[in-house]
Design an enzyme around this catalytic site. Structure first.
Site, PDB file in Angstrom:
ATOM      1  N   GLU A  28       0.624  -1.012   0.565  1.00 15.10           N
ATOM      2  CA  GLU A  28      -0.088   0.130   0.033  1.00 15.10           C
ATOM      3  C   GLU A  28       0.982   1.048  -0.109  1.00 15.10           C
ATOM      4  O   GLU A  28       0.782   1.698   0.999  1.00 15.10           O
ATOM      5  CB  GLU A  28      -0.992  -0.084   0.910  1.00 15.10           C
ATOM      6  CG  GLU A  28      -2.383  -0.926   0.739  1.00 15.10           C
ATOM      7  CD  GLU A  28      -3.218  -1.142   2.164  1.00 15.10           C
ATOM      8  OE1 GLU A  28      -2.770  -0.236   3.072  1.00 15.10           O
ATOM      9  OE2 GLU A  28      -4.157  -2.014   1.953  1.00 15.10           O
ATOM     10  N   GLU A  66      -5.359  -8.480  -0.243  1.00  8.56           N
ATOM     11  CA  GLU A  66      -5.547  -8.109   0.335  1.00  8.56           C
ATOM     12  C   GLU A  66      -7.760  -8.286   0.178  1.00  8.56           C
ATOM     13  O   GLU A  66      -7.663  -7.213  -0.546  1.00  8.56           O
ATOM     14  CB  GLU A  66      -5.658  -6.981   1.277  1.00  8.56           C
ATOM     15  CG  GLU A  66      -4.356  -7.327   2.033  1.00  8.56           C
ATOM     16  CD  GLU A  66      -3.260  -6.091   2.804  1.00  8.56           C
ATOM     17  OE1 GLU A  66      -4.607  -5.522   3.088  1.00  8.56           O
ATOM     18  OE2 GLU A  66      -2.438  -5.207   3.049  1.00  8.56           O
TER      19      GLU A  66
END
Ligand code: AHR
Length: 508
Positions: free
Chosen positions: A174, A293
């Site tokens: 991220e 995810e």
């Protein structure tokens, strides 16, 4: 208007052979995932290495093919060398991501031994937040280089002579997120990802690399992030990552059950970005997707904010311990159907996470392990969703929600296991009031008959499981009939269904 669902499933409508890694999961050094989750020396269920046997049993039941490690946000300040070698010499560190203490008592080599016992491969993430090319190379050398170098010999000295041969690697986590320590602009990330990938593939050309995509589809830089970063690292990477979590924050269940529509759109846009870069570069390969995810995550948000803001730094605080309701399990089922439908481009996906932290498996520190509602759709998809995904030609009555228009009442997909001659239909009836009949035309599957129809349903959308009560659990039902060509299934309102069919062989 009468509600309905009709589907044609044909053996020639192939989406793709499903990559086994579609049913992956994730263990992060976060909360109680590791300490008191998978690892708890002294617990009555602990084996000789401190791994909880009760947890291992449940993980094996899920048949998890690959597990991402060690983060997540955690990886962005992680120094992998801290986590190997004699345990009494491993430094204690501050984990900035989760404002926790990390003793490093459990590290890389322990995780590798644990995954062997769990029957899973490792998907390893490197720190591109506070570290860079050199450390990623050293970690890869430690894990995959045979011998005769500083880090490969260090691995041997630590008790593991043979290389781990870890195939799948994430280039950071991220990196577009302002919460990430060492977050980057798309240009900065594209450059460091390119250089890291180039060096890593020089060390081990057999590895596959995942470039960080956007943290979610609502990020202001999505999807330009994908286009810009891939323009830098396209030649060296194989996948781009996607992350997405849903939640019923305003108590609007109808709308919550429609949220997976957004997952479908997210996947389509990322594919478009990958294909745009390929076209621009006159590229010869597709960049595939790693949805590494995905889950429901919202129940614990307020408690976690409080713990992180107001409690002292501690090891393994309870964080992200969402207690999942029955309706959460329906959303997880819908997300799985979406992933299977996109299995031509989504090759890896990780339910985030596996134990205690937004997880299907929970542990009591002084007690046993138990399974949440979301365990079941994941269990059935992992068990019966292996083989060829077939394009469902699906027509369903539809409805509007506060955010979405024309949402199918029923979502479905079929998976054909050619070897076993079995066909599994996964179907969710999103309608909260009405049972709906799903009629499936199976003309090309002559001789297939019903094995079983399993359903996850509950009169209470908010029902949860606990250490003491399995309020939500699957059961076999008598609601499917076959007539050789047509399969007629009654899908209970608000239900997740697994309809298993198999080839009937004539007696000789
Ligand atoms: O899975 C929990 C967290 O969610 C991960 O650490 C991070 O990557 C994401 O924001």
């Amino acid at each position: 208007m009468k509600k309905y669902a009709k589907m044609i499933v044909d053996r020639d409508f192939r989406i793709s052979e499903i990559d086994r890694r579609l049913y992956g999961s994730f263990i992060e050094h976060l909360g109680r995932a590791v300490y008191t989750g998978i690892y708890q020396p002294g617990h009555p269920e602990a084996d000789e290495e401190g791994f909880r046997r009760d947890v291992l049993r449940l993980v094996r039941e899920l048949n998890v093919p690959i597990i991402r490690y060690p983060g997540g946000n955690f990886v962005s300040t992680f120094r992998w060398e801290d986590s190997v070698g004699p345990v009494d010499r491993r430094p204690h560190r501050l984990d900035l991501a989760w404002r926790s203490l990390e003793s490093n008592e459990f590290g890389l080599d322990e995780f590798s031994r644990w995954t062997s016992k769990a029957g899973a491969d490792i998907m390893m993430a490197v720190n591109l937040g506070t570290r860079g090319v050199a450390d990623a190379c050293h970690l890869l050398e430690y894990c995959n280089h045979p011998s005769g170098t500083l880090y490969s010999d260090m691995r041997a000295a630590n008790g593991r002579k043979d290389p781990y041969r870890i195939r799948t690697w994430c280039l950071g986590n991220e990196m577009d997120g302002p919460w990430q320590f060492g977050s980057k602009t798309p240009e900065e990330y594209g450059r460091i990802a390119c250089e890291t990938a180039k060096a890593m593939k020089q060390i081990d050309p057999s590895i596959e690399l995942v470039s960080c995509g956007s943290s979610n589809s609502e990020m202001p830089t999505f999807p330009q992030w994908e286009a810009t970063t891939l323009e830098h690292d396209y030649d060296y990477v194989d996948y781009v990552s996607l992350h997405q979590y849903f939640g019923n924050r305003d108590g609007d269940t109808e709308n919550f059950l429609a949220q997976p529509v957004r997952m479908d759109g997210f996947i389509r846009t990322v594919i478009a970005a990958c294909d745009f870069v390929r076209a621009k570069k006159r590229g010869k390969k597709d960049i595939n997707l790693s949805f590494d995810e995905w889950n429901v995550w919202f129940h614990s948000n307020a408690d976690d904010d409080d713990t992180m803001a107001n409690r002292p730094w501690q090891q393994a605080p309870s964080l992200l311990e969402d207690h999942y309701t029955f309706e959460d399990a329906l959303v997880v089922g819908l997300m799985l159907i979406t992933l299977i439908r996109h299995s031509d481009r989504v090759k890896i996906a990780c339910l985030a996470q596996l134990v205690n932290v937004i997880a299907p498996i929970m542990t009591e520190k002084d007690g046993g392990a138990w399974v949440q509602t979301i365990f079941y759709p994941y269990f059935f998809a992992s068990r019966y969703g292996r083989g060829v995904a077939l394009e469902p030609v699906l027509t369903s009555s539809r409805h509007d929600t506060s955010e979405f228009s024309d949402v199918n009442d029923v979502e479905s997909v079929a998976v054909w296991n050619e070897e076993k001659e079995e066909l599994t239909i996964f179907a969710v009836n999103r309608d909260l009031k009405d049972d709906i009949v799903l009629t499936t035309d199976l003309a090309s599957f002559e001789g297939y008959g019903l094995i079983e129809h399993i359903v996850l349903e509950s009169d209470d959308l908010k029902a949860v499981n606990s250490a003491d009560a399995q309020n939500v659990a699957p059961k076999a039902v008598n609601r499917t009939e076959t007539d050789g060509r047509c399969v007629t299934s009654v899908l209970h309102c608000a239900s997740f269904n697994v309809i298993r069919l198999g080839k009937r062989h004539k007696e000789a």
